[in-house]
Design a protein around this motif. Structure first.
Motif, PDB file in Angstrom:
ATOM      1  N   SER A   1       0.823  -1.210   0.000  1.00 27.06           N
ATOM      2  CA  SER A   1       0.000   0.000   0.000  1.00 27.06           C
ATOM      3  C   SER A   1       0.858   1.262   0.000  1.00 27.06           C
ATOM      4  N   GLY A   2       2.176   1.112   0.115  1.00 23.37           N
ATOM      5  CA  GLY A   2       3.061   2.275   0.148  1.00 23.37           C
ATOM      6  C   GLY A   2       3.384   2.743   1.548  1.00 23.37           C
ATOM      7  N   TYR A   3       2.730   2.136   2.538  1.00 27.03           N
ATOM      8  CA  TYR A   3       3.005   2.510   3.921  1.00 27.03           C
ATOM      9  C   TYR A   3       2.712   1.343   4.848  1.00 27.03           C
ATOM     10  N   CYS A   4       3.175   1.490   6.063  1.00 23.83           N
ATOM     11  CA  CYS A   4       2.975   0.472   7.094  1.00 23.83           C
ATOM     12  C   CYS A   4       2.702   1.198   8.408  1.00 23.83           C
ATOM     13  N   ILE A   5       1.698   0.737   9.152  1.00 23.11           N
ATOM     14  CA  ILE A   5       1.367   1.335  10.439  1.00 23.11           C
ATOM     15  C   ILE A   5       1.578   0.281  11.517  1.00 23.11           C
ATOM     16  N   LEU A   6       2.450   0.592  12.448  1.00 25.95           N
ATOM     17  CA  LEU A   6       2.684  -0.286  13.586  1.00 25.95           C
ATOM     18  C   LEU A   6       1.951   0.318  14.786  1.00 25.95           C
ATOM     19  N   ASN A   7       0.715  -0.091  14.990  1.00 28.00           N
ATOM     20  CA  ASN A   7      -0.134   0.523  16.010  1.00 28.00           C
ATOM     21  C   ASN A   7       0.394   0.339  17.422  1.00 28.00           C
TER      22      ASN A   7
ATOM     23  N   ASP B   1      -4.313   9.673   3.660  1.00 28.21           N
ATOM     24  CA  ASP B   1      -4.989   8.384   3.882  1.00 28.21           C
ATOM     25  C   ASP B   1      -4.723   7.857   5.287  1.00 28.21           C
ATOM     26  N   ILE B   2      -3.473   7.969   5.723  1.00 29.21           N
ATOM     27  CA  ILE B   2      -3.106   7.463   7.040  1.00 29.21           C
ATOM     28  C   ILE B   2      -3.810   8.248   8.139  1.00 29.21           C
ATOM     29  N   LEU B   3      -3.863   9.568   8.006  1.00 28.25           N
ATOM     30  CA  LEU B   3      -4.526  10.390   9.027  1.00 28.25           C
ATOM     31  C   LEU B   3      -6.005  10.040   9.140  1.00 28.25           C
ATOM     32  N   LYS B   4      -6.624   9.735   8.014  1.00 25.78           N
ATOM     33  CA  LYS B   4      -8.027   9.340   8.069  1.00 25.78           C
ATOM     34  C   LYS B   4      -8.184   7.948   8.670  1.00 25.78           C
ATOM     35  N   GLU B   5      -7.248   7.063   8.385  1.00 22.94           N
ATOM     36  CA  GLU B   5      -7.318   5.701   8.913  1.00 22.94           C
ATOM     37  C   GLU B   5      -7.056   5.659  10.417  1.00 22.94           C
ATOM     38  N   LEU B   6      -6.118   6.470  10.886  1.00 23.44           N
ATOM     39  CA  LEU B   6      -5.788   6.480  12.314  1.00 23.44           C
ATOM     40  C   LEU B   6      -6.884   7.100  13.153  1.00 23.44           C
ATOM     41  N   ASP B   7      -7.692   7.945  12.545  1.00 21.61           N
ATOM     42  CA  ASP B   7      -8.796   8.607  13.240  1.00 21.61           C
ATOM     43  C   ASP B   7      -8.303   9.336  14.491  1.00 21.61           C
ATOM     44  N   LEU B   8      -7.281  10.183  14.305  1.00 20.76           N
ATOM     45  CA  LEU B   8      -6.750  10.982  15.408  1.00 20.76           C
ATOM     46  C   LEU B   8      -7.764  12.024  15.853  1.00 20.76           C
ATOM     47  N   ASP B   9      -7.832  12.259  17.130  1.00 24.04           N
ATOM     48  CA  ASP B   9      -8.712  13.274  17.675  1.00 24.04           C
ATOM     49  C   ASP B   9      -8.007  14.628  17.599  1.00 24.04           C
ATOM     50  N   PRO B  10      -8.619  15.641  16.970  1.00 30.54           N
ATOM     51  CA  PRO B  10      -7.977  16.960  16.891  1.00 30.54           C
ATOM     52  C   PRO B  10      -7.643  17.546  18.264  1.00 30.54           C
TER      53      PRO B  10
ATOM     54  N   VAL C   1       4.526   5.115  12.040  1.00 32.58           N
ATOM     55  CA  VAL C   1       4.027   5.097  10.670  1.00 32.58           C
ATOM     56  C   VAL C   1       5.236   5.157   9.750  1.00 32.58           C
ATOM     57  N   ILE C   2       5.336   4.205   8.830  1.00 27.61           N
ATOM     58  CA  ILE C   2       6.457   4.154   7.901  1.00 27.61           C
ATOM     59  C   ILE C   2       5.910   4.335   6.486  1.00 27.61           C
ATOM     60  N   VAL C   3       6.474   5.314   5.764  1.00 27.71           N
ATOM     61  CA  VAL C   3       6.058   5.619   4.400  1.00 27.71           C
ATOM     62  C   VAL C   3       7.239   5.346   3.475  1.00 27.71           C
ATOM     63  N   ASN C   4       6.949   4.848   2.286  1.00 32.16           N
ATOM     64  CA  ASN C   4       7.982   4.582   1.297  1.00 32.16           C
ATOM     65  C   ASN C   4       8.708   5.877   0.943  1.00 32.16           C
ATOM     66  N   LYS C   5      10.023   5.916   1.151  1.00 35.53           N
ATOM     67  CA  LYS C   5      10.774   7.155   0.948  1.00 35.53           C
ATOM     68  C   LYS C   5      10.973   7.487  -0.520  1.00 35.53           C
ATOM     69  N   TYR C   6      10.697   6.554  -1.415  1.00 37.90           N
ATOM     70  CA  TYR C   6      10.880   6.805  -2.844  1.00 37.90           C
ATOM     71  C   TYR C   6       9.627   7.367  -3.507  1.00 37.90           C
ATOM     72  N   TYR C   7       8.589   7.602  -2.738  1.00 39.58           N
ATOM     73  CA  TYR C   7       7.379   8.207  -3.293  1.00 39.58           C
ATOM     74  C   TYR C   7       7.661   9.641  -3.744  1.00 39.58           C
ATOM     75  N   THR C   8       6.902  10.085  -4.719  1.00 42.67           N
ATOM     76  CA  THR C   8       6.971  11.475  -5.141  1.00 42.67           C
ATOM     77  C   THR C   8       6.299  12.345  -4.081  1.00 42.67           C
TER      78      THR C   8
END
Length: 92
Positions: free
Chosen positions: A33-39, A61-70, A44-51
């Motif tokens: 998926s281009g990233y990995c989340i170790l809950n 996408d990750i921020l929406k998936e993690l559902d962080l409280d503002p 959070v690890i993102v592919n460093k070769y992404y543009t």
């Protein structure tokens, strides 16, 4: 809120992670998926070769998936930014 694909916008997204409990890292890897989340470790690890565009879309996408409280973010500006992100819908 429109998504801007600039370095400043990426920096703002990274600062949301910096002020949360999660640590953001850019590493090489074969993530499907281009990233990995170790809950358990809150990493959070993102592919460093992404543009730039790929990194921004992935972090959104990750921020929406993690559902962080503002309210958990310490800075008021970042709280508002995180609230706006939660309402943003990506159209690819």
């Amino acid at each position: 809120m429109p998504v801007r694909y600039t370095k400043a916008y990426l920096d703002k997204l990274e600062s949301v992670f910096a002020s949360s409990a999660y640590h953001l890292r850019y590493e090489k890897g074969s993530f499907k998926s281009g990233y990995c989340i170790l809950n358990e470790n809150k990493i959070v690890i993102v592919n460093k070769y992404y543009t730039l565009e790929g990194k921004i879309n992935t972090l959104l996408d990750i921020l929406k998936e993690l559902d962080l409280d503002p309210a958990s973010v310490s800075d008021k500006k970042l709280q508002a930014f995180l609230s706006e992100i939660k309402q943003t819908v990506l159209k690819l």
